[in-house]
Design a protein around this motif. Sequence first.
Motif, PDB file in Angstrom:
ATOM      1  N   ILE A  67       0.847  -1.214   0.000  1.00 58.93           N
ATOM      2  CA  ILE A  67       0.000   0.000   0.000  1.00 58.93           C
ATOM      3  C   ILE A  67       0.872   1.250   0.000  1.00 58.93           C
ATOM      4  O   ILE A  67       0.638   2.209  -0.746  1.00 58.93           O
ATOM      5  CB  ILE A  67      -0.931  -0.002   1.245  1.00 58.93           C
ATOM      6  CG1 ILE A  67      -2.171  -0.837   0.963  1.00 58.93           C
ATOM      7  CG2 ILE A  67      -1.337   1.396   1.659  1.00 58.93           C
ATOM      8  CD1 ILE A  67      -3.181  -0.185   0.045  1.00 58.93           C
ATOM      9  N   THR A  68       1.901   1.248   0.845  1.00 64.13           N
ATOM     10  CA  THR A  68       2.797   2.407   0.950  1.00 64.13           C
ATOM     11  C   THR A  68       3.531   2.653  -0.360  1.00 64.13           C
ATOM     12  O   THR A  68       3.648   3.801  -0.814  1.00 64.13           O
ATOM     13  CB  THR A  68       3.807   2.183   2.093  1.00 64.13           C
ATOM     14  OG1 THR A  68       3.110   1.819   3.277  1.00 64.13           O
ATOM     15  CG2 THR A  68       4.610   3.438   2.369  1.00 64.13           C
ATOM     16  N   LEU A  69       3.998   1.595  -0.980  1.00 58.06           N
ATOM     17  CA  LEU A  69       4.709   1.702  -2.268  1.00 58.06           C
ATOM     18  C   LEU A  69       3.794   2.279  -3.341  1.00 58.06           C
ATOM     19  O   LEU A  69       4.165   3.227  -4.062  1.00 58.06           O
ATOM     20  CB  LEU A  69       5.220   0.324  -2.687  1.00 58.06           C
ATOM     21  CG  LEU A  69       5.971   0.241  -4.011  1.00 58.06           C
ATOM     22  CD1 LEU A  69       7.284   0.995  -3.946  1.00 58.06           C
ATOM     23  CD2 LEU A  69       6.213  -1.215  -4.404  1.00 58.06           C
ATOM     24  N   LEU A  70       2.583   1.740  -3.451  1.00 54.78           N
ATOM     25  CA  LEU A  70       1.641   2.205  -4.470  1.00 54.78           C
ATOM     26  C   LEU A  70       1.229   3.657  -4.231  1.00 54.78           C
ATOM     27  O   LEU A  70       1.145   4.459  -5.173  1.00 54.78           O
ATOM     28  CB  LEU A  70       0.395   1.307  -4.481  1.00 54.78           C
ATOM     29  CG  LEU A  70       0.595  -0.149  -4.923  1.00 54.78           C
ATOM     30  CD1 LEU A  70      -0.709  -0.930  -4.776  1.00 54.78           C
ATOM     31  CD2 LEU A  70       1.099  -0.229  -6.357  1.00 54.78           C
ATOM     32  N   ALA A  71       0.980   4.006  -2.972  1.00 55.79           N
ATOM     33  CA  ALA A  71       0.570   5.377  -2.647  1.00 55.79           C
ATOM     34  C   ALA A  71       1.684   6.372  -2.948  1.00 55.79           C
ATOM     35  O   ALA A  71       1.432   7.467  -3.475  1.00 55.79           O
ATOM     36  CB  ALA A  71       0.163   5.464  -1.179  1.00 55.79           C
ATOM     37  N   GLY A  72       2.917   6.005  -2.632  1.00 53.23           N
ATOM     38  CA  GLY A  72       4.050   6.880  -2.938  1.00 53.23           C
ATOM     39  C   GLY A  72       4.198   7.113  -4.431  1.00 53.23           C
ATOM     40  O   GLY A  72       4.469   8.233  -4.886  1.00 53.23           O
ATOM     41  N   MET A  73       4.003   6.047  -5.218  1.00 56.88           N
ATOM     42  CA  MET A  73       4.056   6.179  -6.678  1.00 56.88           C
ATOM     43  C   MET A  73       2.964   7.135  -7.178  1.00 56.88           C
ATOM     44  O   MET A  73       3.220   8.006  -8.023  1.00 56.88           O
ATOM     45  CB  MET A  73       3.856   4.806  -7.329  1.00 56.88           C
ATOM     46  CG  MET A  73       5.017   3.850  -7.148  1.00 56.88           C
ATOM     47  SD  MET A  73       4.632   2.241  -7.886  1.00 56.88           S
ATOM     48  CE  MET A  73       6.257   1.467  -7.860  1.00 56.88           C
ATOM     49  N   ALA A  74       1.743   6.969  -6.653  1.00 56.83           N
ATOM     50  CA  ALA A  74       0.619   7.810  -7.088  1.00 56.83           C
ATOM     51  C   ALA A  74       0.852   9.272  -6.732  1.00 56.83           C
ATOM     52  O   ALA A  74       0.605  10.169  -7.550  1.00 56.83           O
ATOM     53  CB  ALA A  74      -0.678   7.307  -6.441  1.00 56.83           C
ATOM     54  N   LEU A  75       1.329   9.537  -5.522  1.00 57.77           N
ATOM     55  CA  LEU A  75       1.564  10.922  -5.094  1.00 57.77           C
ATOM     56  C   LEU A  75       2.678  11.576  -5.910  1.00 57.77           C
ATOM     57  O   LEU A  75       2.592  12.755  -6.258  1.00 57.77           O
ATOM     58  CB  LEU A  75       1.910  10.943  -3.602  1.00 57.77           C
ATOM     59  CG  LEU A  75       0.759  10.620  -2.644  1.00 57.77           C
ATOM     60  CD1 LEU A  75       1.283  10.405  -1.231  1.00 57.77           C
ATOM     61  CD2 LEU A  75      -0.298  11.726  -2.652  1.00 57.77           C
ATOM     62  N   ALA A  76       3.734  10.813  -6.202  1.00 58.49           N
ATOM     63  CA  ALA A  76       4.846  11.352  -6.996  1.00 58.49           C
ATOM     64  C   ALA A  76       4.385  11.725  -8.400  1.00 58.49           C
ATOM     65  O   ALA A  76       4.714  12.795  -8.916  1.00 58.49           O
ATOM     66  CB  ALA A  76       5.977  10.332  -7.068  1.00 58.49           C
ATOM     67  N   LEU A  77       3.605  10.837  -9.027  1.00 59.46           N
ATOM     68  CA  LEU A  77       3.129  11.112 -10.382  1.00 59.46           C
ATOM     69  C   LEU A  77       2.143  12.280 -10.381  1.00 59.46           C
ATOM     70  O   LEU A  77       2.173  13.129 -11.278  1.00 59.46           O
ATOM     71  CB  LEU A  77       2.470   9.859 -10.966  1.00 59.46           C
ATOM     72  CG  LEU A  77       2.038   9.943 -12.426  1.00 59.46           C
ATOM     73  CD1 LEU A  77       3.185  10.352 -13.330  1.00 59.46           C
ATOM     74  CD2 LEU A  77       1.447   8.618 -12.897  1.00 59.46           C
TER      75      LEU A  77
END
Length: 335
Positions: A67-77
């Motif tokens: 979840i943390t990995l996916l959320a970080g990717m979404a926020l960065a993009l």
Amino acid sequence: MIHPALLKKQRIILAVLLALIIFTIVIGMGIGYSSLSYDRLIPTFLGQGTFKEEFVLFSVRLPRIIITLLAGMALALSGAILQGITRNDLADPGIIGINSGAGVAITVFFLFSPIEAGSFVYLLPLVAFAGALLTACIIYMFAYNKNAGLQPVRLVLVGVGFSMALSGVMIVLISSAERAKVDFIAKWLAGNIWGTDWPFILAILPWLAVLIPFTLYKANRLNLLGLSEPVAIGVGVSIEKERIVLLLAAVALAASAVSVTGGISFIGLMAPHIAKALVGPRNQLFLPVAILIGGWLLVVADTIGRNLVEPDGIPAGIMVALIGAPYFMYLLLKK
């Protein structure tokens, strides 16, 4: 045409980032309030662990990390898109109020909705998207000038003002709520990774599966939007249409992330800047790098935060803010 040397450099950086992510995930799986011996990780993955080992790995540790990995990717993009369409290096979904809009919508939904727990998880990203979209539209209207177009500095100032106002609205909403619900909202505001079960991964994954390829497809449009408006119009770009479509993508990415992680800022600010410093400003090159950097940064922040103070740890949002706030001030002074 992108120079082959730059493409080779990008591939090397992507490989290094993937290695860092895997290394951090392995470290994160082994440490915590209930530690798991590293020599037991592979047997546990293969179904040869004890009940406790399998529970810690598959029910507690692994879903939280994903979840943390996916959320970080979404926020960065999301941050990269916002910086591109506004031509403002300070744009970030947390700083300009989009996360706060999602937070107010989630708060209202959580406090007053009669929805059952099973459906609650999958509706959260939609509720967050509705709140974030409404906020983004209002901010866009205030920052837009009929003669001068979108004003980048004004956008940040209006966004910061809305973020503070919406935080006040959230405090008013929770002031008369039940204690258990207040605790949840307080954790959400601090950026505590609360969606730590497999259904939350299924709730956020479709958004990323659609929006990441879509944004990479639109990378060249983002390059053109970064030019001056007369030049972009001269090469045939429908500026307002492209801005609105990409703004919708940025809002959806941020909303899907914060719906399961809470109010986390600065990932969308830092990751694109670091990526641009590594491979340059071309969106085709730096967007994939920014996505991996964002995921890695949030995983690192959460891994450190949850192991500093036992048993609850420090919320990932606070850990990111400790790094991101000084970086934001540095950029503000520099620009």
